[in-house]
Design an enzyme around this catalytic site. Structure first.
Site, PDB file in Angstrom:
ATOM      1  N   HIS A   1      -4.898   2.127   5.529  1.00  0.00           N
ATOM      2  CA  HIS A   1      -3.774   1.441   5.793  1.00  0.00           C
ATOM      3  C   HIS A   1      -4.103   0.301   6.821  1.00  0.00           C
ATOM      4  CE1 HIS A   1      -0.374   4.084   4.452  1.00  0.00           C
ATOM      5  NE2 HIS A   1      -1.271   4.729   4.559  1.00  0.00           N
TER       6      HIS A   1
ATOM      7  N   CYS B   1      -3.645   3.197  -0.262  1.00  0.00           N
ATOM      8  CA  CYS B   1      -3.377   4.540  -0.055  1.00  0.00           C
ATOM      9  C   CYS B   1      -2.407   4.974  -1.363  1.00  0.00           C
ATOM     10  CB  CYS B   1      -2.430   5.076   1.159  1.00  0.00           C
ATOM     11  SG  CYS B   1      -2.650   6.420   1.663  1.00  0.00           S
TER      12      CYS B   1
ATOM     13  N   GLU C   1      -2.561  -2.369   7.431  1.00  0.00           N
ATOM     14  CA  GLU C   1      -1.352  -2.908   8.070  1.00  0.00           C
ATOM     15  C   GLU C   1      -1.263  -2.349   9.487  1.00  0.00           C
ATOM     16  OE1 GLU C   1      -1.189  -0.784   5.679  1.00  0.00           O
ATOM     17  OE2 GLU C   1       0.329   0.678   5.939  1.00  0.00           O
TER      18      GLU C   1
HETATM   19  N1  GLN Z   1      -0.644  11.438   0.133  1.00  0.00           N
HETATM   20  C1  GLN Z   1       0.047  10.247  -0.418  1.00  0.00           C
HETATM   21  C2  GLN Z   1       0.063  10.376  -1.875  1.00  0.00           C
HETATM   22  O1  GLN Z   1      -0.505  11.181  -2.571  1.00  0.00           O
HETATM   23  C3  GLN Z   1      -0.590   9.092  -0.086  1.00  0.00           C
HETATM   24  C4  GLN Z   1      -0.622   8.825   1.516  1.00  0.00           C
HETATM   25  C5  GLN Z   1      -0.235   7.731   2.083  1.00  0.00           C
HETATM   26  O2  GLN Z   1       0.208   6.611   1.170  1.00  0.00           O
HETATM   27  N2  GLN Z   1      -0.452   7.287   3.181  1.00  0.00           N
HETATM   28  O3  GLN Z   1       0.815   9.452  -2.547  1.00  0.00           O
END
Ligand code: GLN
Length: 184
Positions: free
Chosen positions: A169, A79, A171
């Site tokens: 994610h 992410c 995890e």
């Molecule tokens: N929206 C976040 C970003 O732009 C990422 C979201 C996340 O890591 N769950 O950094």
């Protein structure tokens, strides 16, 4: 047993540590430059990439981590971690490590679909649980990038050499096979 550095300046790092410890690995929380030593692998967690990028630079962790990634340290970016790795962000001039040759779109699912769970085929693993939270996806990847998973036609997991980038994610679900891909 591997010694895995988990970036711990901001975001969802504890859950990665729990997953890695379940597999018998040692975790090192990377909070300052001095923590970055003798690592067998690196995890860049979800969170807020803008904040993480700023803290990495302020804490002078940016250069040593980037050097390790370029040198081949097995790295999992989830992410926000994927956003840190990307060589390009869509409609955004920001680049952090810039080691993963792909264009990544932040908050790519819009407000309504910001967070959701699904299952989809992932590389050789078969179906994998995927939890997305205000997730990015990969808009475009260089030909050398191996696409591992797509959801609704969007690339949500890919590998480039030593780097695995995930929009979701791992995890937060029970399946630990992606961590095994990282550290055996
Ligand atoms: N929206 C976040 C970003 O732009 C990422 C979201 C996340 O890591 N769950 O950094």
């Amino acid at each position: 047993m591997a010694r895995v550095g988990v970036l711990a300046v901001q975001g969802a790092f504890i859950e990665h540590e729990n997953a890695l410890r379940e597999l018998g690995h040692e975790c090192v929380e990377l909070r300052q430059r001095a923590d970055i030593r003798n690592l067998d692998a690196l995890v860049l967690p979800g969170g807020e990439s803008t904040v993480q990028g700023k803290l990495l630079r302020e804490l002078e962790m940016f250069d040593p981590l980037r050097e390790l990634i370029v040198a081949g340290l097995p790295t999992l970016g989830t992410c926000a971690g994927l956003i840190l790795l990307a060589t390009k962000l869509d409609a955004d001039p920001t680049v952090h490590f810039g080691t993963f040759p792909a264009t990544v779109r932040r908050n790519a699912y819009g407000r309504q679909l910001g967070s959701f769970h699904t299952r989809a085929p992932f590389g050789d693993l078969g179906e994998v649980d995927m939890t997305f939270i205000r997730a990015p996806y990969i808009v475009e990847a260089a030909p050398e990038v191996e696409i591992l998973a797509k959801v609704d036609g969007k690339i949500v997991a890919a590998q480039y050499k030593n780097q695995i980038g995930l929009a979701f994610h791992p995890e937060l679900d029970k399946d630990r096979r992606i961590y095994t891909m990282l550290v055996g």
